[in-house]
Every structure is written in structure tokens, then in C-alpha cells.
Design a protein around this motif. Structure first.
Motif, short mmCIF file in Angstrom:
data_model
loop_
_atom_site.label_atom_id
_atom_site.label_comp_id
_atom_site.label_asym_id
_atom_site.label_seq_id
_atom_site.Cartn_x
_atom_site.Cartn_y
_atom_site.Cartn_z
N VAL A 15 0.84 -1.20 0.00
CA VAL A 15 0.00 0.00 0.00
C VAL A 15 0.87 1.25 0.00
CG1 VAL A 15 -1.74 1.30 1.30
CG2 VAL A 15 -1.94 -1.18 1.10
N GLN A 16 1.86 1.31 0.88
CA GLN A 16 2.75 2.47 0.93
C GLN A 16 3.53 2.62 -0.37
OE1 GLN A 16 2.83 4.79 3.37
NE2 GLN A 16 4.17 5.94 2.02
N ASN A 17 3.98 1.51 -0.93
CA ASN A 17 4.72 1.56 -2.19
C ASN A 17 3.87 2.17 -3.30
OD1 ASN A 17 6.89 0.36 -0.93
ND2 ASN A 17 6.56 -1.66 -1.82
N ILE A 18 2.62 1.74 -3.40
CA ILE A 18 1.73 2.24 -4.45
C ILE A 18 1.40 3.71 -4.24
CG2 ILE A 18 -0.66 2.04 -5.31
CD1 ILE A 18 -0.22 -1.05 -5.06
N LYS A 19 1.21 4.12 -3.01
CA LYS A 19 0.95 5.54 -2.74
C LYS A 19 2.14 6.40 -3.16
CE LYS A 19 -2.46 5.08 0.95
NZ LYS A 19 -2.74 5.30 2.37
N ASN A 20 3.33 5.85 -3.07
CA ASN A 20 4.54 6.57 -3.44
C ASN A 20 4.83 6.51 -4.95
OD1 ASN A 20 6.96 8.01 -2.39
ND2 ASN A 20 8.00 6.29 -3.38
N ASN A 21 4.53 5.37 -5.56
CA ASN A 21 4.80 5.17 -7.00
C ASN A 21 3.76 4.18 -7.52
OD1 ASN A 21 5.74 4.29 -9.56
ND2 ASN A 21 7.86 4.68 -8.97
N PRO A 22 2.89 4.58 -8.44
CA PRO A 22 1.78 3.73 -8.88
C PRO A 22 2.15 2.60 -9.84
CG PRO A 22 1.72 5.77 -10.11
CD PRO A 22 2.82 5.92 -9.06
N LYS A 23 3.37 2.56 -10.32
CA LYS A 23 3.76 1.54 -11.30
C LYS A 23 3.82 0.16 -10.65
CE LYS A 23 4.39 4.55 -14.56
NZ LYS A 23 3.23 4.78 -15.40
N VAL A 24 3.09 -0.81 -11.24
CA VAL A 24 3.05 -2.17 -10.72
C VAL A 24 3.07 -3.17 -11.87
CG1 VAL A 24 1.74 -1.52 -8.65
CG2 VAL A 24 0.53 -2.34 -10.67
N VAL A 25 3.42 -4.41 -11.52
CA VAL A 25 3.30 -5.53 -12.45
C VAL A 25 2.71 -6.69 -11.67
CG1 VAL A 25 4.50 -7.20 -13.92
CG2 VAL A 25 5.28 -4.83 -13.85
N LEU A 26 1.57 -7.19 -12.15
CA LEU A 26 0.95 -8.39 -11.59
C LEU A 26 1.34 -9.54 -12.50
CD1 LEU A 26 -2.32 -8.89 -9.88
CD2 LEU A 26 -1.93 -10.31 -11.87
N THR A 27 1.83 -10.62 -11.94
CA THR A 27 2.24 -11.79 -12.71
C THR A 27 1.40 -12.98 -12.28
OG1 THR A 27 4.49 -10.93 -12.83
CG2 THR A 27 4.20 -13.26 -13.36
N THR A 28 0.89 -13.71 -13.27
CA THR A 28 0.14 -14.92 -12.97
C THR A 28 0.46 -15.99 -14.00
OG1 THR A 28 -2.02 -15.76 -12.25
CG2 THR A 28 -1.99 -14.38 -14.23
N ILE A 29 0.24 -17.23 -13.63
CA ILE A 29 0.49 -18.37 -14.50
C ILE A 29 -0.85 -18.98 -14.88
CG2 ILE A 29 1.52 -20.68 -14.60
CD1 ILE A 29 3.64 -19.57 -12.59
#
Length: 151
Positions: free
Chosen positions: A62-76
Motif C-alpha cells: 500500500v505504501q509503495n503504491i501511494k509513493n509510486n503507482p507503477k506495478v506488475v501483476l504476474t500470474t500463471i
């Protein structure tokens, strides 16, 4: 052969991301600026252009996203590995109807890539089991998924 990049979830991926499943979420660490990867399971795609997931609202995610919105979700899925990148935000600080203090995170999808290395496939689907009271786990999972669907 060039890798195909989609701008949203395919109908097949949308279908599998409408129920709880194992995935990882990569964020940019707010302290170090480096990568931070966590395993998650409460994932729900309300449509092809976004994905929701729920995590403890005290989580570093949560804190990471509030600071920088860039994310990668990985699924198989489907014998391969998908990397879904986008911008995330905290949609709800505390999900209603859930006994835990969970934040609802929304990812606005920019790219969906098949990132499996050449000439290979995943030969067995990823599975996991909850290691606490089975009945309590199933009840909590239902509550969280319903809350995400209503958000």
C-alpha cells in the motif's frame, strides 16, 4: 517471432482473474527505490481494463503504491506466464463487510504480455492451500471476493 502485447485482458485471462488465484505483485519500494515482490491471492478483474486485489491495509504494498503507482501483476495460466503492467491506486482504504482491515487496490492495465521463455510451457498449474482453519478460510475468501465485486 515478435511477442504480442495486448492493451487489456483477453477474454480467457479475464475469466481466470474473476476468482481467487495465486499471483505476484511487483511494486517500487518506497524506501529503496528497488523492486518489491509479494505473493497475493485475492484478485478480481471487474472488466478487461482493470484488476482489483485486496491486501492488509498496513502492507508495504500500500505504501509503495501511494509513493509510486507503477506495478506488475504476474500470474500463471494456460501453460504460460503473464505479466500485466499498469498504474495502481488505493481504491478503498478498508473494504466493507470483511473482518480484516483490507485495502482494495485497483490496477489500470497498460500492457499484458506473455513472458514465458522461448520453447517452453508450464506443465502443471500452480496450486496452494490455506494452512489455517479451512471453514474460516473459505468464509473469509467469500467475504473478500464479494466485497471486491461490490466496490
Amino acid at each position: 517471432m515478435a511477442q504480442q502485447v495486448e492493451q487489456q485482458l483477453t477474454s480467457e485471462l479475464l475469466g481466470i482473474l474473476q476468482k481467487e488465484r495465486y499471483a505476484t505483485i511487483a511494486t517500487v519500494d518506497f524506501e529503496t527505490g528497488g523492486p518489491n515482490v509479494n505473493a497475493i491471492s485475492w484478485v478480481y478483474a471487474p472488466g478487461p481494463e482493470k484488476i482489483y486485489f485486496a491486501v492488509d491495509n498496513r502492507s508495504r504494498i500500500v505504501q509503495n503504491i501511494k509513493n509510486n503507482p507503477k506495478v506488475v501483476l504476474t500470474t500463471i495460466a494456460f501453460g504460460t506466464t503473464f505479466s500485466i503492467s499498469g498504474d495502481a491506486n488505493v481504491k478503498v482504504e478498508k473494504l466493507e463487510g470483511v473482518p480484516l482491515k483490507l485495502a482494495l487496490i485497483e490496477i489500470k492495465i497498460h500492457e499484458v504480455r506473455d513472458v514465458m521463455f522461448y520453447g517452453s510451457k508450464i506443465s502443471a498449474d500452480v496450486s496452494y492451500e490455506k494452512t489455517y482453519d479451512k471453514e474460516a478460510a473459505e468464509k473469509l475468501d467469500r467475504q473478500v471476493m464479494e466485497a471486491m465485486k461490490k466496490a
